[in-house]
Design a protein around this motif. Structure first.
Motif, PDB file in Angstrom:
ATOM      1  N   ASN A 119       0.738  -1.379  -0.032  1.00 13.25           N
ATOM      2  CA  ASN A 119       0.057  -0.015  -0.154  1.00 13.25           C
ATOM      3  C   ASN A 119       0.796   1.219  -0.114  1.00 13.25           C
ATOM      4  OD1 ASN A 119      -2.710  -1.178  -0.170  1.00 13.25           O
ATOM      5  ND2 ASN A 119      -2.530  -1.766   1.975  1.00 13.25           N
ATOM      6  N   GLU A 120       2.223   1.082  -0.208  1.00 15.46           N
ATOM      7  CA  GLU A 120       3.050   2.493  -0.378  1.00 15.46           C
ATOM      8  C   GLU A 120       2.726   2.729  -1.797  1.00 15.46           C
ATOM      9  OE1 GLU A 120       7.964   3.526  -0.323  1.00 15.46           O
ATOM     10  OE2 GLU A 120       7.089   1.933   0.394  1.00 15.46           O
ATOM     11  N   THR A 121       2.636   4.388  -1.909  1.00 13.92           N
ATOM     12  CA  THR A 121       2.569   5.107  -3.229  1.00 13.92           C
ATOM     13  C   THR A 121       3.800   5.041  -3.840  1.00 13.92           C
ATOM     14  OG1 THR A 121       0.592   5.948  -2.609  1.00 13.92           O
ATOM     15  CG2 THR A 121       1.622   6.848  -4.500  1.00 13.92           C
ATOM     16  N   ILE A 122       3.911   4.523  -5.003  1.00 10.51           N
ATOM     17  CA  ILE A 122       5.162   4.825  -5.731  1.00 10.51           C
ATOM     18  C   ILE A 122       5.332   6.204  -6.588  1.00 10.51           C
ATOM     19  CG2 ILE A 122       6.600   3.891  -7.640  1.00 10.51           C
ATOM     20  CD1 ILE A 122       4.940   1.264  -6.690  1.00 10.51           C
ATOM     21  N   PHE A 123       4.167   6.675  -7.226  1.00  9.24           N
ATOM     22  CA  PHE A 123       4.120   7.983  -7.454  1.00  9.24           C
ATOM     23  C   PHE A 123       2.478   7.999  -7.778  1.00  9.24           C
ATOM     24  CE2 PHE A 123       4.784   5.142 -11.489  1.00  9.24           C
ATOM     25  CZ  PHE A 123       3.739   5.236 -12.167  1.00  9.24           C
ATOM     26  N   PHE A 124       2.161   9.483  -7.901  1.00  6.60           N
ATOM     27  CA  PHE A 124       0.898   9.882  -8.023  1.00  6.60           C
ATOM     28  C   PHE A 124       0.660  10.281  -9.377  1.00  6.60           C
ATOM     29  CE2 PHE A 124       1.701  10.497  -3.531  1.00  6.60           C
ATOM     30  CZ  PHE A 124       0.387   9.888  -2.791  1.00  6.60           C
ATOM     31  N   GLU A 125      -0.813  10.234  -9.597  1.00  2.00           N
ATOM     32  CA  GLU A 125      -1.177  10.861 -10.926  1.00  2.00           C
ATOM     33  C   GLU A 125      -1.017  12.356 -10.881  1.00  2.00           C
ATOM     34  OE1 GLU A 125      -5.673  11.955 -12.997  1.00  2.00           O
ATOM     35  OE2 GLU A 125      -5.325  10.351 -11.363  1.00  2.00           O
ATOM     36  N   GLY A 126      -0.496  12.965 -12.172  1.00  4.28           N
ATOM     37  CA  GLY A 126      -0.033  14.107 -12.307  1.00  4.28           C
ATOM     38  C   GLY A 126       1.295  14.496 -11.979  1.00  4.28           C
ATOM     39  N   GLU A 127       1.964  13.750 -11.291  1.00  5.02           N
ATOM     40  CA  GLU A 127       3.396  14.046 -10.884  1.00  5.02           C
ATOM     41  C   GLU A 127       4.443  13.652 -12.364  1.00  5.02           C
ATOM     42  OE1 GLU A 127       4.059  12.760  -6.161  1.00  5.02           O
ATOM     43  OE2 GLU A 127       4.796  11.317  -7.770  1.00  5.02           O
ATOM     44  N   THR A 128       5.448  14.424 -12.166  1.00  3.63           N
ATOM     45  CA  THR A 128       6.501  14.230 -13.308  1.00  3.63           C
ATOM     46  C   THR A 128       7.084  12.907 -13.269  1.00  3.63           C
ATOM     47  OG1 THR A 128       6.701  16.631 -13.206  1.00  3.63           O
ATOM     48  CG2 THR A 128       8.707  15.327 -14.162  1.00  3.63           C
ATOM     49  N   CYS A 129       7.275  12.361 -14.279  1.00  3.63           N
ATOM     50  CA  CYS A 129       7.853  11.114 -14.386  1.00  3.63           C
ATOM     51  C   CYS A 129       9.464  11.261 -14.682  1.00  3.63           C
ATOM     52  CB  CYS A 129       7.343  10.363 -15.740  1.00  3.63           C
ATOM     53  SG  CYS A 129       8.276   8.913 -16.415  1.00  3.63           S
ATOM     54  N   ASN A 130      10.289  10.527 -13.687  1.00  2.32           N
ATOM     55  CA  ASN A 130      11.655  10.674 -13.799  1.00  2.32           C
ATOM     56  C   ASN A 130      12.335   9.177 -14.021  1.00  2.32           C
ATOM     57  OD1 ASN A 130      12.038  13.542 -13.293  1.00  2.32           O
ATOM     58  ND2 ASN A 130      11.401  13.027 -11.413  1.00  2.32           N
ATOM     59  N   TYR A 131      11.437   8.399 -14.082  1.00  2.00           N
ATOM     60  CA  TYR A 131      12.367   6.988 -14.008  1.00  2.00           C
ATOM     61  C   TYR A 131      11.378   5.790 -14.890  1.00  2.00           C
ATOM     62  CZ  TYR A 131      15.177   8.267  -9.924  1.00  2.00           C
ATOM     63  OH  TYR A 131      16.016   8.840  -9.146  1.00  2.00           O
ATOM     64  N   TYR A 132      12.282   4.660 -15.393  1.00  2.17           N
ATOM     65  CA  TYR A 132      11.319   3.646 -16.062  1.00  2.17           C
ATOM     66  C   TYR A 132      11.195   2.789 -14.518  1.00  2.17           C
ATOM     67  CZ  TYR A 132      11.170  -0.962 -17.963  1.00  2.17           C
ATOM     68  OH  TYR A 132      10.688  -2.336 -18.147  1.00  2.17           O
TER      69      TYR A 132
END
Length: 204
Positions: A20-33
């Motif tokens: 249940n840990e969030t890895i990234f949120f909708e709307g955030e900038t993508c920095n990783y594959y």
């Protein structure tokens, strides 16, 4: 997807995430594959009432959140660890350089993304149906055909009723009632709360 040793050679690093840990949120900038080494990730949107619309449950060796790597837009969905998981991540710049020098990986990734789009079209089509059974059958048949979220040996569906509801746009109560009816018709088997389905299900 991409061989882990290749990702490590290009600067990839491991990342542990808790259930249940969030890895990234909708709307955030993508920095990783991102790619799953172990565990599973649910890729979803959350509506105003807090309900999850699940696009996929991503498992071992699968990647997720790739679109912003190519269009420089923000993440279109949120990624949350479904279980305690281990990921490998590679910075966006390094990943794009990797693809430029390894066109076979690029073509494989394009093939995977195309298959996911085909699945979304199938989901949208089934959601136009008023039949909950049709929606559930389409989901199960797709997962069976892709060998996703199923135990290969015992044919157990590794999704909760809540997750099935989130992937079909149905209420949990409707999913429970409909799958019980499908069990009675012999389209699938329910034992001790677990769902088993060996074969593809015909839509009548």
């Amino acid at each position: 997807m991409v061989d882990i040793n290749v990702l490590l050679a290009w600067g990839g690093t491991y990342k542990k995430v808790s259930s249940n840990e969030t890895i990234f949120f909708e709307g955030e900038t993508c920095n990783y594959y991102f790619q799953v080494v172990s565990g599973s990730i649910r890729w979803l949107n959350i509506d105003e009432e807090g309900r999850e619309c699940i696009h996929a449950i991503v498992e071992h060796d699968e990647s997720f959140g790739e679109f912003p790597l190519f269009d420089d837009g923000p993440y279109a969905a949120t990624a949350i660890a479904n279980t305690d998981s281990v990921l490998i991540r590679l910075h966006k710049t390094n990943f794009l350089d990797l693809l430029k020098e390894n066109t076979d990986i690029l073509f494989s990734l394009n093939r995977i993304l195309t298959k996911r789009l085909r699945f979304k079209y199938s989901v949208f089509k089934s959601m136009s149906s008023n039949s909950p059974e049709t929606r559930i059958i389409n989901l199960i048949n797709y997962l069976k055909s892709e060998n996703k979220n199923f135990c290969g040996e015992c044919h157990k569906l590794n999704l909760t009723r809540q997750q099935i509801a989130g992937m079909t746009g149905l209420r949990v109560e409707t999913v429970i009632r409909t799958m019980r009816h499908m069990h009675e018709k012999g389209e699938l088997s329910i034992s001790k709360g677990k769902v088993f389905c060996k074969d593809m299900i015909e839509i009548i």
